[in-house]
Design an enzyme around this catalytic site. Structure first.
Site, mmCIF file in Angstrom:
data_model
loop_
_atom_site.group_PDB
_atom_site.id
_atom_site.type_symbol
_atom_site.label_atom_id
_atom_site.label_comp_id
_atom_site.label_asym_id
_atom_site.label_seq_id
_atom_site.Cartn_x
_atom_site.Cartn_y
_atom_site.Cartn_z
ATOM 1 C CE LYS A 1 0.935 1.423 4.402
ATOM 2 N NZ LYS A 1 1.763 2.586 4.674
ATOM 3 C CG ASP B 1 -0.845 -0.467 7.558
ATOM 4 O OD1 ASP B 1 -1.677 0.424 7.789
ATOM 5 O OD2 ASP B 1 0.386 -0.277 7.560
HETATM 6 P P1 ATP Z 1 4.415 -0.667 9.455
HETATM 7 O O1 ATP Z 1 3.316 -1.617 9.005
HETATM 8 O O2 ATP Z 1 4.825 -0.821 10.879
HETATM 9 O O3 ATP Z 1 4.195 0.755 8.987
HETATM 10 P P2 ATP Z 1 6.298 -0.979 7.330
HETATM 11 O O4 ATP Z 1 5.264 -1.101 6.304
HETATM 12 O O5 ATP Z 1 7.129 0.254 7.323
HETATM 13 O O6 ATP Z 1 5.699 -1.173 8.751
HETATM 14 P P3 ATP Z 1 7.137 -3.761 7.263
HETATM 15 O O7 ATP Z 1 7.794 -4.199 6.009
HETATM 16 O O8 ATP Z 1 5.775 -4.240 7.533
HETATM 17 O O9 ATP Z 1 7.265 -2.188 7.317
HETATM 18 O O10 ATP Z 1 8.134 -4.161 8.446
HETATM 19 C C1 ATP Z 1 8.081 -3.644 9.759
HETATM 20 C C2 ATP Z 1 8.819 -4.618 10.679
HETATM 21 O O11 ATP Z 1 8.018 -5.774 10.835
HETATM 22 C C3 ATP Z 1 10.144 -5.126 10.123
HETATM 23 O O12 ATP Z 1 11.205 -4.356 10.565
HETATM 24 C C4 ATP Z 1 10.224 -6.555 10.621
HETATM 25 O O13 ATP Z 1 11.033 -6.647 11.787
HETATM 26 C C5 ATP Z 1 8.826 -6.923 11.055
HETATM 27 N N1 ATP Z 1 8.217 -8.031 10.282
HETATM 28 C C6 ATP Z 1 7.492 -9.017 10.776
HETATM 29 N N2 ATP Z 1 7.051 -9.829 9.816
HETATM 30 C C7 ATP Z 1 7.473 -9.346 8.651
HETATM 31 C C8 ATP Z 1 7.323 -9.768 7.299
HETATM 32 N N3 ATP Z 1 6.646 -10.867 6.963
HETATM 33 N N4 ATP Z 1 7.879 -9.000 6.355
HETATM 34 C C9 ATP Z 1 8.546 -7.868 6.694
HETATM 35 N N5 ATP Z 1 8.757 -7.459 7.955
HETATM 36 C C10 ATP Z 1 8.215 -8.182 8.942
#
Ligand code: ATP
Length: 300
Positions: free
Chosen positions: A8, A137
């Protein structure tokens, strides 16, 4: 069973004053874009829930129970008393900790893939309830398209919008922690009144989306967290400035960053922006993606 789930971007993000629980109320406009993680669910040889990760950020994604896809599988198994376990494998294209909801996309994909593997036949409402308890999300990653998210972003209302949008994304070297960005946002001291009404999405953005005019949408993009993300990662200013030079219709940091997104007028313009960014050395990787696209789906 294999599911694909989209990233997203937040075309608009308004952040309110934190409540007594420390959470900030949000008003955001989500768009699902054609950048997908793939989640495979295979029978487990020993009744456990495991995960393997390939692709983007494979070295930094947790492989234990904190992986959101594992948590999704556990939650579905608990809800439907499934004891057979699952071997999950995720192929990531979505940058980790990039403000693109990659972990949430994996959770949404895991719910669908495990539901199909185990034959639990969860209803849409049951899946959305599980998604909501997994993270703010996750419901949107399940639903996709375009939606306004309120509360913590999990209360969705669909958006009447026209058109397809061509985006260019610049991935940074390393991710940004969402809690750290919110902490910086609070530290910068937005003029929040604790009794202020909940934030609302901007009317110019909603009007632009109804018109389907990418120029108007480009002008209306906004993100209250951008200042905080730029304080933590000042180099992103160069990436954003390059987007302006390349005549992007709008430039923005997605969510809590650090991914920078650029709106192009059409596919040719998107190629020009992508080439300009890729040769600039200001970012690690450039991706193009159009949106909106559907939410998580089974592909087998
Ligand atoms: P948020 O949803 O908190 O805004 P984001 O979209 O910036 O996060 P994500 O890629 O969802 O980032 O990753 C946030 C953190 O979630 C990562 O640093 C990681 O430690 C943890 N995490 C847990 N599961 C996953 C996964 N399947 N893929 C990526 N990161 C994961």
């Amino acid at each position: 069973m294999t599911a694909r789930a989209p990233a997203k971007i937040n075309l608009g993000l308004r952040v309110g004053a934190p409540g007594s629980d420390g959470y900030h109320p949000l008003a955001t406009v989500y768009q699902a874009i054609a950048l997908y993680d793939e989640v495979k669910a295979r029978p487990s040889p020993d009744g456990t829930i495991t995960v393997a990760v390939t692709g983007e950020g494979r070295d930094v994604v947790p492989l234990d129970q904190t992986n959101l896809a594992v948590r999704a599988a556990e939650m579905l198994a608990n809800r439907f008393a499934v004891h057979s376990g699952v071997a999950l494998s995720i192929h990531k294209t979505i940058a980790v900790a990039g403000g693109l909801a990659g972990g949430s996309a994996d959770a949404a994909g895991a719910l669908l893939a495990c539901d199909a593997l185990w034959g639990t036949n969860a209803t849409r409402d049951e899946l959305v309830t599980l998604a909501t308890s997994l993270g703010s999300d996750v419901p949107f990653c399940l639903t996709g398209g375009m939606a306004v998210g309120t509360g913590r972003g999990e209360q969705l209302t669909s958006v009447l919008a026209r058109g397809t949008y061509e985006w260019v994304l610049a991935f940074a070297d390393t991710g940004l922690s969402t809690p750290a960005v919110y902490a910086e946002y609070d530290r910068l001291g937005p003029d929040h009144d604790a009794n202020a009404p909940a934030p609302v999405v901007s009317e110019p953005l909603m009007t632009a989306l109804r018109s389907g005019d990418p120029y108007a949408v480009g002008r209306a993009l906004h993100n209250d967290l951008q200042r905080a993300a730029l304080r933590l990662r000042p180099a992103l200013r160069h990436t954003l400035a390059l987007g302006d030079e390349l005549k992007a219709l709008g430039t923005l940091i997605s969510g809590s960053g650090p991914t920078c997104v650029f709106l192009a007028a059409d596919e040719d313009h998107a190629v020009d922006i992508a080439v300009g960014l890729a040769s600039s050395g200001t970012c690690r990787l450039v991706q193009r993606a159009s949106g909106p696209v559907h939410g998580a789906r089974l592909v087998t």
